[in-house]
Design an enzyme around this catalytic site. Structure first.
Site, PDB file in Angstrom:
ATOM      1  N   ARG A 165       0.842  -1.206   0.000  1.00  0.00           N
ATOM      2  CA  ARG A 165       0.000   0.000   0.000  1.00  0.00           C
ATOM      3  C   ARG A 165       0.878   1.258   0.000  1.00  0.00           C
ATOM      4  NH1 ARG A 165      -2.518  -3.716  -0.303  1.00  0.00           N
ATOM      5  NH2 ARG A 165      -2.771  -2.935  -2.372  1.00  0.00           N
TER       6      ARG A 165
ATOM      7  N   GLY B 165     -17.581   9.550  -0.469  1.00  0.00           N
ATOM      8  CA  GLY B 165     -16.948   8.270  -0.807  1.00  0.00           C
ATOM      9  C   GLY B 165     -16.740   7.304   0.336  1.00  0.00           C
ATOM     10  N   THR B 166     -17.742   7.158   1.190  1.00  0.00           N
ATOM     11  CA  THR B 166     -17.656   6.100   2.198  1.00  0.00           C
ATOM     12  C   THR B 166     -18.967   5.333   2.218  1.00  0.00           C
ATOM     13  OG1 THR B 166     -17.544   5.591   4.563  1.00  0.00           O
ATOM     14  CG2 THR B 166     -18.110   7.867   3.996  1.00  0.00           C
ATOM     15  N   SER B 167     -18.868   4.023   2.361  1.00  0.00           N
ATOM     16  CA  SER B 167     -20.085   3.196   2.377  1.00  0.00           C
ATOM     17  C   SER B 167     -20.793   3.306   3.726  1.00  0.00           C
ATOM     18  CB  SER B 167     -19.738   1.737   2.078  1.00  0.00           C
ATOM     19  OG  SER B 167     -18.836   1.246   3.050  1.00  0.00           O
TER      20      SER B 167
ATOM     21  N   HIS C 280      -8.285   6.278  10.958  1.00  0.00           N
ATOM     22  CA  HIS C 280      -7.801   4.891  10.876  1.00  0.00           C
ATOM     23  C   HIS C 280      -6.290   4.803  10.700  1.00  0.00           C
ATOM     24  CE1 HIS C 280     -12.127   3.538   9.591  1.00  0.00           C
ATOM     25  NE2 HIS C 280     -12.026   3.870  10.862  1.00  0.00           N
TER      26      HIS C 280
ATOM     27  N   GLN D 188     -11.273   8.444   6.836  1.00  0.00           N
ATOM     28  CA  GLN D 188     -10.986   7.049   7.186  1.00  0.00           C
ATOM     29  C   GLN D 188      -9.806   6.550   6.355  1.00  0.00           C
ATOM     30  OE1 GLN D 188     -14.841   4.602   7.526  1.00  0.00           O
ATOM     31  NE2 GLN D 188     -15.525   6.505   6.613  1.00  0.00           N
ATOM     32  N   ASN D 189      -9.347   7.399   5.429  1.00  0.00           N
ATOM     33  CA  ASN D 189      -8.276   6.961   4.532  1.00  0.00           C
ATOM     34  C   ASN D 189      -6.920   7.050   5.216  1.00  0.00           C
ATOM     35  OD1 ASN D 189     -10.312   6.737   2.741  1.00  0.00           O
ATOM     36  ND2 ASN D 189      -9.799   8.569   1.554  1.00  0.00           N
ATOM     37  N   VAL D 190      -6.063   6.101   4.871  1.00  0.00           N
ATOM     38  CA  VAL D 190      -4.723   6.093   5.457  1.00  0.00           C
ATOM     39  C   VAL D 190      -3.698   6.675   4.487  1.00  0.00           C
ATOM     40  CG1 VAL D 190      -5.242   4.221   7.062  1.00  0.00           C
ATOM     41  CG2 VAL D 190      -4.357   3.651   4.797  1.00  0.00           C
ATOM     42  N   ASP D 191      -4.143   7.059   3.282  1.00  0.00           N
ATOM     43  CA  ASP D 191      -3.221   7.721   2.355  1.00  0.00           C
ATOM     44  C   ASP D 191      -3.022   9.175   2.784  1.00  0.00           C
ATOM     45  OD1 ASP D 191      -5.123   9.585   1.012  1.00  0.00           O
ATOM     46  OD2 ASP D 191      -6.046   7.776   0.202  1.00  0.00           O
TER      47      ASP D 191
HETATM   48  N1  APR Z   1     -15.971   8.923  -5.864  1.00  0.00           N
HETATM   49  C1  APR Z   1     -16.710   8.901  -4.710  1.00  0.00           C
HETATM   50  N2  APR Z   1     -17.124   7.774  -4.121  1.00  0.00           N
HETATM   51  C2  APR Z   1     -16.781   6.613  -4.721  1.00  0.00           C
HETATM   52  C3  APR Z   1     -16.019   6.548  -5.891  1.00  0.00           C
HETATM   53  C4  APR Z   1     -15.602   7.773  -6.478  1.00  0.00           C
HETATM   54  N3  APR Z   1     -14.877   7.822  -7.606  1.00  0.00           N
HETATM   55  N4  APR Z   1     -15.848   5.245  -6.219  1.00  0.00           N
HETATM   56  C5  APR Z   1     -16.470   4.518  -5.255  1.00  0.00           C
HETATM   57  N5  APR Z   1     -17.031   5.342  -4.346  1.00  0.00           N
HETATM   58  C6  APR Z   1     -17.794   5.016  -3.148  1.00  0.00           C
HETATM   59  C7  APR Z   1     -18.497   3.683  -3.157  1.00  0.00           C
HETATM   60  O1  APR Z   1     -19.752   3.778  -3.820  1.00  0.00           O
HETATM   61  C8  APR Z   1     -18.644   3.398  -1.657  1.00  0.00           C
HETATM   62  O2  APR Z   1     -19.821   3.976  -1.133  1.00  0.00           O
HETATM   63  O3  APR Z   1     -16.878   4.947  -2.064  1.00  0.00           O
HETATM   64  C9  APR Z   1     -17.423   4.109  -1.059  1.00  0.00           C
HETATM   65  C10 APR Z   1     -16.317   3.175  -0.607  1.00  0.00           C
HETATM   66  O4  APR Z   1     -16.768   2.363   0.455  1.00  0.00           O
HETATM   67  P1  APR Z   1     -15.774   1.336   1.165  1.00  0.00           P
HETATM   68  O5  APR Z   1     -15.012   0.575   0.131  1.00  0.00           O
HETATM   69  O6  APR Z   1     -16.570   0.579   2.151  1.00  0.00           O
HETATM   70  O7  APR Z   1     -14.708   2.302   1.894  1.00  0.00           O
HETATM   71  P2  APR Z   1     -14.829   3.065   3.282  1.00  0.00           P
HETATM   72  O8  APR Z   1     -16.233   3.437   3.593  1.00  0.00           O
HETATM   73  O9  APR Z   1     -13.814   4.135   3.261  1.00  0.00           O
HETATM   74  O10 APR Z   1     -14.359   1.934   4.285  1.00  0.00           O
HETATM   75  C11 APR Z   1     -14.260   2.246   5.646  1.00  0.00           C
HETATM   76  O11 APR Z   1     -13.317   0.112   6.095  1.00  0.00           O
HETATM   77  O12 APR Z   1     -11.889  -1.704   5.832  1.00  0.00           O
HETATM   78  C12 APR Z   1     -12.074  -0.489   6.411  1.00  0.00           C
HETATM   79  O13 APR Z   1     -10.396   0.684   7.403  1.00  0.00           O
HETATM   80  C13 APR Z   1     -10.995   0.518   6.155  1.00  0.00           C
HETATM   81  O14 APR Z   1     -11.183   2.911   6.326  1.00  0.00           O
HETATM   82  C14 APR Z   1     -11.755   1.752   5.759  1.00  0.00           C
HETATM   83  C15 APR Z   1     -13.142   1.484   6.292  1.00  0.00           C
END
Ligand code: APR
Length: 225
Positions: free
Chosen positions: A56, A169-171, A104, A86-89
């Site tokens: 990573r 951009g978080t689920s 995180h 929540q991003n580590v970048d």
């Molecule tokens: N722009 C905006 N949102 C986007 C894009 C984009 N180009 N592409 C995808 N997404 C959205 C997806 O639709 C989804 O809702 O980003 C979200 C990503 O969700 P996850 O993959 O679940 O990521 P996240 O919510 O950051 O995860 C939380 O989970 O495993 C752990 O520690 C890790 O910090 C992370 C945490």
């Protein structure tokens, strides 16, 4: 100046080329999350975990902030901006954001086992057997599943004091981060930028776009507030 808080997740960095976790073809389809991102996984197989985070870190050298990160940084001209990610970048910082809370952890840092001695290593790999000053194993400065989230109270205070909250951009599936939205004051405008449907409360303005286009739209909306 109005206080604006961005709550960002993996989708924020997707257009920079960093995979999200739970989308199809996301990182957790290719890796067992409990093996590489939990405290139990670290105890079971630290080499595998180091390798995952070395990869990573190496990737971070190959990617750049996108327009979404840049617009968030530019908004500091007109707002008091905080980013709770929540991003580590480090793409928010590299785009110019000056107040970033990494819930995180951070890829460019490592620490001793008790997390009391944090060292900036940039994007270099951790070698097998590397130790911290106290003799414990050097580990990624990451908050894994099964660990406390020490910065959650800072984040809660920021959200509770915000005049505007923007989720990008978080689920919203991982707690306690996903619960932060519950600390907004009544009538605080909340925006959500995501190309997919994400379940959040009702009084949220949805901008169903990727982060960079969504942030362009948000920048215009903010002029009307
Ligand atoms: N722009 C905006 N949102 C986007 C894009 C984009 N180009 N592409 C995808 N997404 C959205 C997806 O639709 C989804 O809702 O980003 C979200 C990503 O969700 P996850 O993959 O679940 O990521 P996240 O919510 O950051 O995860 C939380 O989970 O495993 C752990 O520690 C890790 O910090 C992370 C945490």
């Amino acid at each position: 100046m109005k206080k604006i808080v961005f709550l960002t997740g993996a989708g924020m960095s997707a257009e920079s080329g960093i995979s999200t976790f739970r989308d199809s073809d996301g990182l957790w389809e290719h890796y067992d999350v409990m093996k590489v991102a939990s405290i139990e996984g670290w105890y079971d197989d630290p080499e595998l975990v180091q390798q995952f985070y070395n990869e990573r870190r190496a990737q971070l050298d190959q990617v750049q902030p996108n327009e979404g990160h840049r617009i968030i940084a530019e908004l500091e001209k007109d707002f008091q901006v905080s980013v709770v990610t929540q991003n580590v970048d480090n793409l928010h910082e590299r785009a110019g954001s000056t107040h970033v809370v990494h819930l995180h952890g951070e890829l460019t840092k490592v620490c001793n086992e008790s997390k009391t001695d944090v060292i900036d290593i940039g994007t270099r790999p951790v070698q097998k057997g590397e130790k911290a000053k106290d003799g414990s194993r050097l580990r990624p400065f990451i908050v894994w599943f099964g660990e406390a989230v020490p910065l959650i109270s800072d984040a809660t205070q920021l959200v509770a004091a915000a005049d505007i909250v923007v989720i990008v951009g978080t689920s919203m599936q991982v707690y306690p981060a996903a619960g932060l939205i519950n600390y907004t004051r009544p009538h605080t405008p909340i925006f959500l930028i995501d190309p997919a449907q994400v379940s959040v409360g009702t009084h949220v303005t949805i901008i169903r776009e990727k982060a960079s286009r969504g942030m362009e739209i948000l920048r215009e909306e903010l002029k009307n507030l």
